[in-house]
Design a protein around this motif. Structure first.
Motif, mmCIF file in Angstrom:
data_model
loop_
_atom_site.group_PDB
_atom_site.id
_atom_site.type_symbol
_atom_site.label_atom_id
_atom_site.label_comp_id
_atom_site.label_asym_id
_atom_site.label_seq_id
_atom_site.Cartn_x
_atom_site.Cartn_y
_atom_site.Cartn_z
ATOM 1 N N PHE A 212 34.512 36.913 31.632
ATOM 2 C CA PHE A 212 34.265 35.931 30.574
ATOM 3 C C PHE A 212 34.142 34.523 31.163
ATOM 4 O O PHE A 212 33.206 33.774 30.863
ATOM 5 C CB PHE A 212 35.391 35.981 29.541
ATOM 6 C CG PHE A 212 35.211 35.010 28.414
ATOM 7 C CD1 PHE A 212 34.396 35.335 27.332
ATOM 8 C CD2 PHE A 212 35.827 33.768 28.439
ATOM 9 C CE1 PHE A 212 34.211 34.438 26.299
ATOM 10 C CE2 PHE A 212 35.640 32.865 27.401
ATOM 11 C CZ PHE A 212 34.831 33.202 26.322
ATOM 12 N N HIS A 215 30.858 34.061 33.283
ATOM 13 C CA HIS A 215 29.547 34.148 32.637
ATOM 14 C C HIS A 215 29.455 33.426 31.310
ATOM 15 O O HIS A 215 28.368 33.186 30.811
ATOM 16 C CB HIS A 215 29.141 35.614 32.465
ATOM 17 C CG HIS A 215 28.973 36.304 33.771
ATOM 18 N ND1 HIS A 215 27.866 36.121 34.564
ATOM 19 C CD2 HIS A 215 29.807 37.121 34.457
ATOM 20 C CE1 HIS A 215 28.010 36.819 35.680
ATOM 21 N NE2 HIS A 215 29.173 37.431 35.640
ATOM 22 N N ARG A 216 30.591 33.088 30.743
ATOM 23 C CA ARG A 216 30.512 32.516 29.410
ATOM 24 C C ARG A 216 31.240 31.191 29.257
ATOM 25 O O ARG A 216 31.484 30.745 28.144
ATOM 26 C CB ARG A 216 31.025 33.527 28.384
ATOM 27 C CG ARG A 216 30.050 34.686 28.221
ATOM 28 C CD ARG A 216 30.256 35.424 26.940
ATOM 29 N NE ARG A 216 29.113 36.260 26.644
ATOM 30 C CZ ARG A 216 28.243 35.987 25.674
ATOM 31 N NH1 ARG A 216 28.392 34.934 24.922
ATOM 32 N NH2 ARG A 216 27.237 36.813 25.438
ATOM 33 N N THR A 217 31.620 30.594 30.362
ATOM 34 C CA THR A 217 32.196 29.253 30.248
ATOM 35 C C THR A 217 31.478 28.315 31.213
ATOM 36 O O THR A 217 30.866 28.759 32.183
ATOM 37 C CB THR A 217 33.695 29.216 30.585
ATOM 38 O OG1 THR A 217 33.847 29.500 31.977
ATOM 39 C CG2 THR A 217 34.497 30.208 29.777
ATOM 40 N N ARG A 218 31.574 27.033 30.925
ATOM 41 C CA ARG A 218 30.936 26.052 31.807
ATOM 42 C C ARG A 218 31.621 26.022 33.164
ATOM 43 O O ARG A 218 30.986 25.780 34.177
ATOM 44 C CB ARG A 218 30.978 24.668 31.160
ATOM 45 C CG ARG A 218 30.042 24.595 29.980
ATOM 46 C CD ARG A 218 29.929 23.200 29.439
ATOM 47 N NE ARG A 218 29.045 23.199 28.283
ATOM 48 C CZ ARG A 218 28.895 22.168 27.468
ATOM 49 N NH1 ARG A 218 29.573 21.062 27.675
ATOM 50 N NH2 ARG A 218 28.065 22.243 26.461
ATOM 51 N N ARG A 221 29.930 28.552 35.181
ATOM 52 C CA ARG A 221 28.605 28.123 35.643
ATOM 53 C C ARG A 221 28.754 27.125 36.783
ATOM 54 O O ARG A 221 27.955 27.105 37.706
ATOM 55 C CB ARG A 221 27.803 27.493 34.498
ATOM 56 C CG ARG A 221 27.594 28.361 33.277
ATOM 57 C CD ARG A 221 27.407 29.814 33.591
ATOM 58 N NE ARG A 221 26.164 30.101 34.317
ATOM 59 C CZ ARG A 221 25.933 31.241 34.960
ATOM 60 N NH1 ARG A 221 26.852 32.168 35.004
ATOM 61 N NH2 ARG A 221 24.804 31.422 35.565
ATOM 62 N N THR A 222 29.785 26.277 36.704
ATOM 63 C CA THR A 222 30.007 25.318 37.782
ATOM 64 C C THR A 222 30.328 26.046 39.082
ATOM 65 O O THR A 222 29.880 25.643 40.149
ATOM 66 C CB THR A 222 31.159 24.359 37.413
ATOM 67 O OG1 THR A 222 30.868 23.784 36.139
ATOM 68 C CG2 THR A 222 31.309 23.248 38.425
ATOM 69 N N TYR A 224 29.186 28.928 40.048
ATOM 70 C CA TYR A 224 27.915 29.385 40.623
ATOM 71 C C TYR A 224 27.123 28.210 41.187
ATOM 72 O O TYR A 224 26.496 28.308 42.241
ATOM 73 C CB TYR A 224 27.064 30.103 39.561
ATOM 74 C CG TYR A 224 27.463 31.536 39.359
ATOM 75 C CD1 TYR A 224 26.902 32.552 40.121
ATOM 76 C CD2 TYR A 224 28.401 31.889 38.402
ATOM 77 C CE1 TYR A 224 27.261 33.870 39.945
ATOM 78 C CE2 TYR A 224 28.772 33.207 38.203
ATOM 79 C CZ TYR A 224 28.204 34.199 38.980
ATOM 80 O OH TYR A 224 28.567 35.498 38.793
ATOM 81 N N ALA A 225 27.132 27.087 40.467
ATOM 82 C CA ALA A 225 26.362 25.924 40.918
ATOM 83 C C ALA A 225 26.898 25.400 42.244
ATOM 84 O O ALA A 225 26.135 25.057 43.137
ATOM 85 C CB ALA A 225 26.405 24.821 39.859
ATOM 86 N N LEU A 238 28.518 17.715 37.399
ATOM 87 C CA LEU A 238 29.465 18.788 37.069
ATOM 88 C C LEU A 238 30.827 18.466 37.693
ATOM 89 O O LEU A 238 30.896 17.802 38.728
ATOM 90 C CB LEU A 238 28.941 20.121 37.613
ATOM 91 C CG LEU A 238 27.580 20.555 37.066
ATOM 92 C CD1 LEU A 238 27.102 21.805 37.782
ATOM 93 C CD2 LEU A 238 27.663 20.804 35.572
#
Lengths: 350, 510
Positions: A212, A215-218, A221-222, A224-225, A238
């Protein structure tokens, strides 16, 4: 455009159709290139089960699969933590030693009469604190993750040895053992039961939360970034610094949780517990398809990776002909194949 | 009294110091909503620093920043973004491992109680890109699979997803070809017409004149002029950027007439169609024995890039090269060295001398590299060479064991020169060899260059000071917007003005 002349050369309509089909497959594969190693891990896992069932039998049955989960719950938890770390392009070498320190401390405190729930909380917090220390070293003192977590590894191992150098046995009536209670879900013939322990449930919850978050929180995503390009992530505004700190806290905390799960199952803690487990967990993450350079990978892949390692041990035991010493060589070979596979994927992506 | 609408951005007395440099020196700057404002200046004039202050990447030492009339003090990029300031940087700063949609929406994903709602997130990414006329992109494509141009457009999409009031574009066109630039300009105009204030930074003079409404010119960290673009011509802009008024530029004539000679015979080095996409347009170049060829152009015009392609520091992706009549491939500095082609880089501290090593080791470095480690220089040979060059070039202090980092800039440059002279180069490319030197050190270096040419070395001389180029060169290659726009034979009639006029007159023949 460039393929038109080639296609004209193999001009029969059947040939053209095959070329079209291959084109489509190639396009699909390229689009989903980053999932390829994870899919490969899954295929290998299934292949191992099929091979085991055919060669040795009694693999596809409740008891074997239950034991696989129960015996590897702690590894799955560690692998989830390391997935976060490796996705950012970092590494955490301290998790094995954290387990040793946390479990020795926990068992001794419990035997000294401390409230078991306080002890469990402490065992987890020991992990969090160690992770936080790594994170601070890395983020604010600019120490490389390898060195920072190596230092924490030595520290944790040393602390465990200072507490005790002999196996510490957890009292039989300790509430900590409750995490290893075997719940029969399906009562099969003889001992072929589907059994689940709280430890396995915890591992499942950890995996679900990990999925969760990634894949589903910012925050996810950070992560991965940062793995893609830390500088870019920073320029995009970010919260890179906070996230990197969190990553190591998460990894340390999960090591603490793994320690609780493992200790409850074994009932014994020792300062030499968990030597090399950080490497097993890293292997699981890599086999599961996460790039060591960061930026691509999946939590569920790491779970498969951990189970591949666990299943491999089962198969080697069942075979009987393979010397147990071979285990590491086989692990190494699998790892090598996966890294080569990743190379191929990156090579095509660039 | 009419209450004026507050400008989108207003800077008053903005100052920022780096060790040894006044990067911004009390700069006043105003950016209005609904305009494309160009920020002009040579490299090092303070453009990037101003942008970094505006976007929250650097905190300013002193000065006031007002956004939409309200006083602001950004301590992070995120804060500036929250205030409506978005930026797209020169090197595409996105994550190649993520998809288009993920990049566009990073940090702004649409969330519900179940976490990120990917369907709606993708819808918003699509809507944003459609506004920019990019609806044909497949949102699931990985960014690294796209061309640099499309990546750049996606980066702009990302910057606009938050509906910024201020959009900073730092060299957005450096990797684009003409058609892609046109596409980008269409997007910029659309944003401007919707009221966004756009700060446009580019080395390409023609693009600035094509797209901007007003411009602010910086020089050495100071604001030296704010003008409506249509009120200036190109020559005026160049003269303001360089800090020379036009009449002075006109007066300065060529002082070098005497040593001029016609190139004859086979060139030492000949390049046809030498270029690299996005770096320098394919160009032809000939260097003759004993000739000094000057590269003239503004900083950032592509002079250095051309020199780097010529000497294999950067790899060319088109063209052929001959040494005399023998075709050669110069793809690395090492092969260049083997053909006795030497290059001294612009920033001599970082790409030239090695500060931690002694003068002796710095001088013999390339010679030893050329010989290979199996044939080390004997101590006597080495000392001979080092002493000869220290004496010939007048390196002070004349002590071979002193560390180069302790030398003055002029002497460092001489050590660098000595290193290449030690390999007896056929072609010597000098990029800004006199930068940051006082006048006597400059004259010294210039004299050595003339001397070398007289000895038969073919020299490429690059300098921001057109007078210097004029004084030394036999031929001048004029460079603008990453293209060679002309070649002039030096002679009595030639002045700095001729070069400036040539640069200004060229309107980009596309």
């Amino acid at each position: 455009m460039t393929q038109t002349p080639e296609r004209a050369a193999t001009s029969t309509s059947g040939g053209a159709r095959i070329v079209d089909f291959l084109d489509a497959v190639q396009r699909k594969v390229q689009e989903r290139a980053s999932t390829l190693p994870t899919v490969a891990a899954l295929i290998i896992f299934v292949a191992m089960i099929v091979y085991g069932e055919i060669a040795y039998g009694r693999i596809v049955q409740f008891s074997t699969l239950s034991n696989l989960l129960i015996n590897n719950a702690h590894l799955v938890i560690l692998a989830v933590g390391l997935t976060f770390v490796i996705l950012t392009g970092g590494i955490d070498l301290s998790v094995g030693a954290i387990i040793a320190f946390s479990s020795v401390a926990g068992v001794m405190l419990s035997n000294a009469g401390w409230n078991p729930y306080v002890v469990i909380l402490l065992m987890i917090l020991i992990g969090s604190a160690m992770g936080l220390a790594s994170g601070i070293l890395i983020q604010y003192f600019n120490v490389q993750p390898f060195i920072a977590t190596l230092a924490m590894m030595f520290l944790a191992r040393g602390l465990a040895s200072m507490l005790s150098t002999v196996p510490e046995r957890l009292g039989d009536d300790s509430a900590i053992r409750a995490f290893a209670t075997q719940w029969k879900i399906i009562d099969g013939p003889k001992v072929n039961d589907l059994v689940v322990t709280p430890g396995v449930l915890i591992a499942a919850i950890v995996v679900a939360i990990g999925f969760f978050v990634l894949h589903r929180t910012r925050t996810g995503r950070t992560v991965y970034a940062i793995g893609g390009s830390e500088q870019s992530a920073e320029l995009m505004g970010l919260p890179v610094h906070v996230t990197k700190l969190w990553i190591y806290v998460i990894s340390g905390t999960l090591a603490g949780i793994a320690s609780v799960v493992y200790t409850s199952r074994l009932g014994i803690a020792q300062n030499i517990t968990g030597i090399g487990w950080e490497l097993d967990a890293i292997a699981a993450v890599v086999i599961g398809g996460t790039l060591l350079t960061g930026g691509a990978g999946y939590v569920l892949g790491s779970v498969v990776g951990a189970l591949v390692l666990g299943l491999m041990n089962v198969l080697i035991t069942r075979d009987g002909g393979i010397r147990p010493e071979m285990t590491t060589i086989i692990t190494g070979s699998i790892l090598f194949i996966f890294v080569m596979l990743q190379r191929g994927v990156i090579g095509r992506g660039r | 009294m009419v209450e004026a609408v507050a400008p989108a951005v207003e800077m008053v007395g903005m100052s920022l110091r780096f060790p040894g440099v006044h990067a911004l020196d009390h700069v006043d700057f105003t950016l209005r909503s609904g305009e494309v404002h160009a920020l002009m200046g040579e490299n090092g004039a303070g453009k990037s620093t101003l942008i970094k202050v505006l976007t929250g990447a650097y905190p300013a030492d002193d000065g006031e920043l007002r956004v939409q009339g309200a006083r602001r003090d950004f301590s992070s990029i995120a804060e500036a973004q929250a205030a409506g300031i978005s930026a797209v940087y020169q090197d595409v700063d996105l994550c190649g491992n993520l998809s288009i949609a993920e990049n566009v929406m990073l940090g702004n994903e649409v969330r519900s109680w179940r976490g990120i709602d990917w369907r709606r997130t993708r819808e918003r990414a699509h809507a944003t890109l459609s506004e920019l006329g990019l609806s044909s992109l497949d949102l699931r494509t990985r960014l690294s699979d796209l061309s640099p141009a499309v990546q750049q457009l996606v980066a702009i999409g990302r910057a606009t997803v938050v509906h910024p009031r201020v959009l900073v574009l730092d060299e957005p066109t450096s990797s684009l070809d003409d058609r892609e630039v046109a596409m980008l300009f269409a997007v910029i105009r659309r944003l401007r017409d919707s009221g966004v204030a756009i700060l446009f930074v580019s080395h390409f003079l023609e693009q600035v004149f094509a797209i901007s409404d007003r411009m602010t010119i910086l020089r050495n960290g100071r604001n030296v002029g704010v003008h409506p673009t249509h009120a200036l011509d190109r020559a005026e802009v160049i003269s303001i950027m360089m800090g020379k008024d036009l009449s002075t530029l006109r007066r300065l004539g060529s002082e070098r007439v005497v040593h001029r000679r016609e190139p004859a015979g086979l060139p030492v080095l000949r390049a046809e169609d030498l270029g690299r996409r996005g770096v320098f347009e394919p160009t032809k170049l000939e260097l003759h024995r004993g000739e000094v060829v000057g590269f003239a152009g503004l900083r950032g015009s592509g002079r250095t890039e051309l020199a780097r392609l010529l000497t294999g520091v950067d790899r060319a992706d088109s063209g052929e090269t001959w040494i005399r009549d023998e075709p050669v491939v110069i793809s690395t500095p090492r092969t260049a060295l083997r053909h006795r082609i030497a290059f001294t880089a612009e920033n001599r501290r970082e790409e030239g001398v090695i500060g931690e090593l002694s003068v002796r080791k710095n001088i013999t470095l390339s010679l030893q590299a050329l010989r290979g480690w199996t044939r080390p220089l004997s101590r006597r040979e080495r000392d001979d060479i080092v002493e000869r060059f220290i004496e010939e070039l007048g390196i002070v202090p004349a002590d071979p064991s002193v560390l180069v980092k302790n030398l003055s800039g002029g002497n460092q440059q001489k050590v660098l020169l000595a290193r290449w002279l030690a390999v007896r180069p056929r072609v010597l490319v000098l990029d800004e060899p006199t930068r940051g030197m006082d006048i006597s050190a400059k004259v010294d270096i210039q004299a050595h260059v003339a001397q070398l040419a007289a000895e038969g070395v073919s020299i490429v001389f690059i300098s921001s000071e057109f007078e210097e180029v004029l004084r030394l060169s036999d031929r001048i290659v004029v460079v603008k917007d990453r293209r060679k726009i002309g070649e002039i034979s030096n002679g009595p009639g030639l002045s700095v003005d001729s070069i400036v006029e040539l640069i200004a007159a060229d309107a980009g023949e596309d």
